[in-house]
Write a protein that holds these residues in place. Sequence first.
Motif, mmCIF file in Angstrom:
data_model
loop_
_atom_site.group_PDB
_atom_site.id
_atom_site.type_symbol
_atom_site.label_atom_id
_atom_site.label_comp_id
_atom_site.label_asym_id
_atom_site.label_seq_id
_atom_site.Cartn_x
_atom_site.Cartn_y
_atom_site.Cartn_z
ATOM 1 N N ARG A 96 0.870 -1.184 0.000
ATOM 2 C CA ARG A 96 0.000 0.000 0.000
ATOM 3 C C ARG A 96 0.902 1.228 0.000
ATOM 4 N NH1 ARG A 96 -2.657 -4.613 -0.297
ATOM 5 N NH2 ARG A 96 -4.912 -4.374 -0.119
ATOM 6 N N VAL A 97 1.180 1.723 -1.174
ATOM 7 C CA VAL A 97 2.103 2.848 -1.345
ATOM 8 C C VAL A 97 1.480 3.859 -2.299
ATOM 9 C CG1 VAL A 97 4.235 1.630 -0.799
ATOM 10 C CG2 VAL A 97 3.335 1.515 -3.110
ATOM 11 N N ASN A 98 1.738 5.125 -2.032
ATOM 12 C CA ASN A 98 1.240 6.234 -2.843
ATOM 13 C C ASN A 98 2.402 7.089 -3.308
ATOM 14 O OD1 ASN A 98 -1.635 5.644 -2.216
ATOM 15 N ND2 ASN A 98 -1.024 6.239 -0.133
ATOM 16 N N THR A 206 0.321 19.677 -7.811
ATOM 17 C CA THR A 206 0.670 18.473 -7.057
ATOM 18 C C THR A 206 0.017 17.281 -7.737
ATOM 19 O OG1 THR A 206 0.906 19.624 -4.948
ATOM 20 C CG2 THR A 206 0.497 17.263 -4.851
ATOM 21 N N PHE A 207 0.810 16.261 -7.977
ATOM 22 C CA PHE A 207 0.329 15.028 -8.601
ATOM 23 C C PHE A 207 0.281 13.939 -7.535
ATOM 24 C CE2 PHE A 207 1.619 10.902 -10.467
ATOM 25 C CZ PHE A 207 0.546 10.686 -11.333
ATOM 26 N N ALA A 208 -0.852 13.224 -7.465
ATOM 27 C CA ALA A 208 -0.996 12.140 -6.501
ATOM 28 C C ALA A 208 -1.507 10.896 -7.212
ATOM 29 C CB ALA A 208 -1.949 12.539 -5.383
ATOM 30 N N ALA A 209 -0.691 9.848 -7.212
ATOM 31 C CA ALA A 209 -1.094 8.543 -7.734
ATOM 32 C C ALA A 209 -1.225 7.609 -6.540
ATOM 33 C CB ALA A 209 -0.064 8.017 -8.724
ATOM 34 N N VAL A 210 -2.402 6.995 -6.391
ATOM 35 C CA VAL A 210 -2.695 6.294 -5.147
ATOM 36 C C VAL A 210 -3.096 4.839 -5.392
ATOM 37 C CG1 VAL A 210 -3.442 8.453 -4.092
ATOM 38 C CG2 VAL A 210 -5.152 6.922 -5.098
ATOM 39 N N CYS A 211 -3.023 4.081 -4.311
ATOM 40 C CA CYS A 211 -3.453 2.687 -4.289
ATOM 41 C C CYS A 211 -4.862 2.594 -3.710
ATOM 42 C CB CYS A 211 -2.480 1.865 -3.439
ATOM 43 S SG CYS A 211 -2.446 2.366 -1.682
ATOM 44 N N ASP A 212 -5.395 1.384 -3.670
ATOM 45 C CA ASP A 212 -6.528 1.033 -2.804
ATOM 46 C C ASP A 212 -7.843 1.701 -3.168
ATOM 47 O OD1 ASP A 212 -7.331 -0.661 -0.815
ATOM 48 O OD2 ASP A 212 -6.846 0.674 0.845
ATOM 49 N N GLU A 213 -8.008 2.134 -4.412
ATOM 50 C CA GLU A 213 -9.281 2.742 -4.789
ATOM 51 C C GLU A 213 -10.323 1.693 -5.148
ATOM 52 O OE1 GLU A 213 -12.437 4.530 -7.275
ATOM 53 O OE2 GLU A 213 -11.035 2.937 -7.834
ATOM 54 N N GLU A 214 -9.889 0.649 -5.850
ATOM 55 C CA GLU A 214 -10.856 -0.285 -6.406
ATOM 56 C C GLU A 214 -11.631 -1.062 -5.347
ATOM 57 O OE1 GLU A 214 -11.929 -0.219 -9.198
ATOM 58 O OE2 GLU A 214 -10.416 0.438 -10.635
ATOM 59 N N GLY A 220 -5.394 4.811 0.255
ATOM 60 C CA GLY A 220 -5.084 5.586 -0.933
ATOM 61 C C GLY A 220 -5.384 7.059 -0.729
ATOM 62 N N SER A 221 -6.360 7.577 -1.471
ATOM 63 C CA SER A 221 -6.701 9.001 -1.360
ATOM 64 C C SER A 221 -7.040 9.434 0.052
ATOM 65 C CB SER A 221 -7.850 9.338 -2.318
ATOM 66 O OG SER A 221 -7.423 9.289 -3.659
ATOM 67 N N PRO A 222 -7.858 8.667 0.820
ATOM 68 C CA PRO A 222 -8.131 9.118 2.193
ATOM 69 C C PRO A 222 -6.859 9.305 3.007
ATOM 70 C CG PRO A 222 -9.647 7.370 1.574
ATOM 71 C CD PRO A 222 -8.614 7.434 0.491
ATOM 72 N N TRP A 223 -5.906 8.403 2.849
ATOM 73 C CA TRP A 223 -4.653 8.476 3.604
ATOM 74 C C TRP A 223 -3.835 9.694 3.180
ATOM 75 C CZ3 TRP A 223 0.647 8.306 2.858
ATOM 76 C CH2 TRP A 223 1.436 7.962 3.980
ATOM 77 N N VAL A 224 -3.732 9.923 1.894
ATOM 78 C CA VAL A 224 -2.968 11.072 1.389
ATOM 79 C C VAL A 224 -3.581 12.373 1.894
ATOM 80 C CG1 VAL A 224 -2.422 12.369 -0.718
ATOM 81 C CG2 VAL A 224 -2.041 9.896 -0.640
ATOM 82 N N LEU A 225 -4.906 12.459 1.856
ATOM 83 C CA LEU A 225 -5.582 13.669 2.321
ATOM 84 C C LEU A 225 -5.441 13.847 3.828
ATOM 85 C CD1 LEU A 225 -8.680 13.250 0.037
ATOM 86 C CD2 LEU A 225 -7.268 15.316 0.081
ATOM 87 N N ARG A 456 -15.252 11.946 -3.538
ATOM 88 C CA ARG A 456 -15.967 12.283 -2.307
ATOM 89 C C ARG A 456 -15.008 12.635 -1.177
ATOM 90 N NH1 ARG A 456 -15.866 6.585 -2.497
ATOM 91 N NH2 ARG A 456 -15.859 5.461 -0.487
ATOM 92 N N PHE A 457 -13.828 12.021 -1.177
ATOM 93 C CA PHE A 457 -12.855 12.324 -0.130
ATOM 94 C C PHE A 457 -12.263 13.721 -0.328
ATOM 95 C CE2 PHE A 457 -12.396 7.593 -0.676
ATOM 96 C CZ PHE A 457 -13.158 7.265 0.436
ATOM 97 N N PHE A 458 -12.037 14.103 -1.584
ATOM 98 C CA PHE A 458 -11.538 15.448 -1.862
ATOM 99 C C PHE A 458 -12.554 16.489 -1.393
ATOM 100 C CE2 PHE A 458 -8.650 13.025 -4.313
ATOM 101 C CZ PHE A 458 -7.581 13.829 -4.691
ATOM 102 N N ARG A 459 -13.817 16.273 -1.741
ATOM 103 C CA ARG A 459 -14.840 17.245 -1.357
ATOM 104 C C ARG A 459 -14.988 17.311 0.153
ATOM 105 N NH1 ARG A 459 -17.794 14.704 -6.025
ATOM 106 N NH2 ARG A 459 -17.215 16.016 -7.806
ATOM 107 N N ALA A 460 -14.858 16.168 0.821
ATOM 108 C CA ALA A 460 -14.946 16.171 2.283
ATOM 109 C C ALA A 460 -13.827 16.987 2.909
ATOM 110 C CB ALA A 460 -14.907 14.736 2.806
ATOM 111 N N HIS A 461 -12.711 17.166 2.180
ATOM 112 C CA HIS A 461 -11.606 17.999 2.669
ATOM 113 C C HIS A 461 -11.661 19.402 2.080
ATOM 114 C CE1 HIS A 461 -9.935 14.242 4.191
ATOM 115 N NE2 HIS A 461 -9.059 14.957 4.854
ATOM 116 N N GLY A 462 -12.802 19.779 1.520
ATOM 117 C CA GLY A 462 -12.977 21.148 1.042
ATOM 118 C C GLY A 462 -12.314 21.444 -0.284
ATOM 119 N N ILE A 463 -11.975 20.429 -1.075
ATOM 120 C CA ILE A 463 -11.293 20.640 -2.353
ATOM 121 C C ILE A 463 -12.288 20.464 -3.493
ATOM 122 C CG2 ILE A 463 -9.469 19.848 -3.900
ATOM 123 C CD1 ILE A 463 -7.955 18.837 -1.453
ATOM 124 N N PRO A 464 -12.588 21.520 -4.249
ATOM 125 C CA PRO A 464 -13.428 21.360 -5.434
ATOM 126 C C PRO A 464 -12.752 20.412 -6.426
ATOM 127 C CG PRO A 464 -13.181 23.685 -4.859
ATOM 128 C CD PRO A 464 -12.177 22.926 -4.035
#
Length: 508
Positions: A96-98, A206-214, A220-225, A456-464
Amino acid sequence: MSTPETPHTSPTTSPHTPPSTSAAAQGEWERRILAELDRRAPELLELAGDLIRIPSENPAGDCSAVAAFTAGWLNEHGIEARIHAVDDVPDAGPGRVNVVARLRPEHLPAEAPGAATADAAVPDTATSAPSPAGTPAPRHLALAGHYDVVPIGDTERWDFPPLAGDVVDGYLRGRGASDMKAGLAGQMLSMVVLRDLGVPLAGPITFAAVCDEETGGVTGSPWVLEHGMLDGVTGAAIAEPAERGFPTIGQKGLNKLRITIDGAPGHGSLQPLHGTSANLLAARAVLALQDLWKMAAEPPESVRLLIADSVDYAEARTGDGPGAYRPGISQVFSHVTVNIGTLHGGTGVNVVADRAVLEVDTRIPIGLCRADVNARVIELLAEVGVHVAGGETGAGEHVPAGGHAPNARIEVAAQASEANWTDKDDPIVVELVGALREVVGPESKGVLQWASSDARFFRAHGIPVLQYGPAELPCVHGFNERCRVADVVDAAKVFALTAVRYLGLAGA
C-alpha cells in the motif's frame, strides 16, 4: 427531513484568483503546449503501456512495482516525486504505497511551506507559498488518480494478453487502459511538458497517484488527504474514466449496510409450525427494502440544472442492444437505489435457519441524506417483523432501537458518504469543461455519476474536484479493456490546458 451535513464543498467563486495575463501570450503558450503533446504522443502511449504492463490488481492490492515505476519516471523527467508507504494503518496489507509529486513554479520561494527542498523531494504537506502583501494567493492544482486495477479474471476470456499495453487498430489495450492508467499517463506527461517548455505557471501542481481505490480502502486518497499531502490545493482533477466530453462533477451518496437477522432453529420438518426461520425473515426484508425507491428527494435549486443535464445525458445513451441501458435509466438520479448484493443463511436444508445475513448497497440522491434512508430502513424492516437493536454500528453510527424485542442488527460499512458535488461555476469545472469544448467538442458539460469514487474524499476535505479521463466505458472492469488512442492524447491536452488556465501565468 434532515439534510446532508456536507452536500458539497466548492464555492461558486474561488478566493484564489490567477493574475491577469495577456490573452495573446497565453494563447501562444497553449499552441506550443498542444503541438508538443502531439509531437510526444508516441511517448505518452509508451508510458501508458508501461504502466499497464506492471501488475497492480486489487485485490490483492500490492502497488509497490507500479509506484516505483511512477516515481522513477517522474524523477527522471525532472518532476520531484516521493513514494509514501502506508505504515500506520492496521492490517493494510503489503504494497500500500502512494506517490506524490510537485511541479513548483520557479518564482515561488523555495523555503515556503510546500516547496521542494534538497532534503525532501516532496514535502509532507502541499501548502502553497505565501503571496506578497496585497496580492491574491496563487491557486494550487492537484492532478490525481489511482494505479490499482480490478482483477483480470479468466484470461481465457480475453482476446489479447490482459497486460498487453500495446496499440492495435487505434486502441491502447490491457487492464487499466480505461481505468485508469492511460489517464495517469496523460497527467504525468502534461506536467513534464509544462516543465520542459518552461511555462511560467502562477501556482503549483501536485500530482498524486494512489493505491486502494478499487476496493474502497482507506490507504489511498483518504490516507494522502488525512496526512496533509494535498493541503492548500484549491482545485483538483481526477483521471477517472468518463465519456468523451462529459466529466463528472458530482455523485450519489454511498450507504452500504450489513443486516444480521436472528431466528430460532428447529427441525426442518416442522416449519412453519415450530422455530423461526431467519431466511424467511430475510426474504421479507429483501422485498420490504425495495420501498426505499419511493423516498422523495428534494434537491436544492442550485443543483437542479446539473440534475437535468445529467438526465438528458443518461437518456440520450439508452438503446435496445445487448447490455444497453433502457429508457428511464435517468431515474437513478432522483431515487434511492437498492441492491441486495449477498444473502447467506442457515446451516443445513433440514434445519430451520438460525441466522441470515444480508449485504445491501444503497445509493442516495442529492436531496436526501443517509440518516433519512437508514431511519426508513428500520421502519420497513419492523413492518415485516425484523426489529433492529439500537446502539453503535461498526462505523460508529447510532441506530435507534425499535419498540419490540430486537432480532436483528445493522452495521454501516466504513467510507460511507453523503451525495456530493462541485458547483458547475467553480473555476476548476469552468476551465476543464472549457478545455474539453475546444479539444473534444462544444457539447461538453459536467454531469453526475451514479456510482461513487475518490472524489468524495476530496470534497470532504474542502477541495473542489471533478473527474475526467480517457475511457471506453463499456469495457471498464470487463474483459478486453481498451481505450481509443485519440482519447488518450486528447485527455493529456485537456489536463495541460486546464493547468494553464486554472493557475494562470506569472509575471504577465
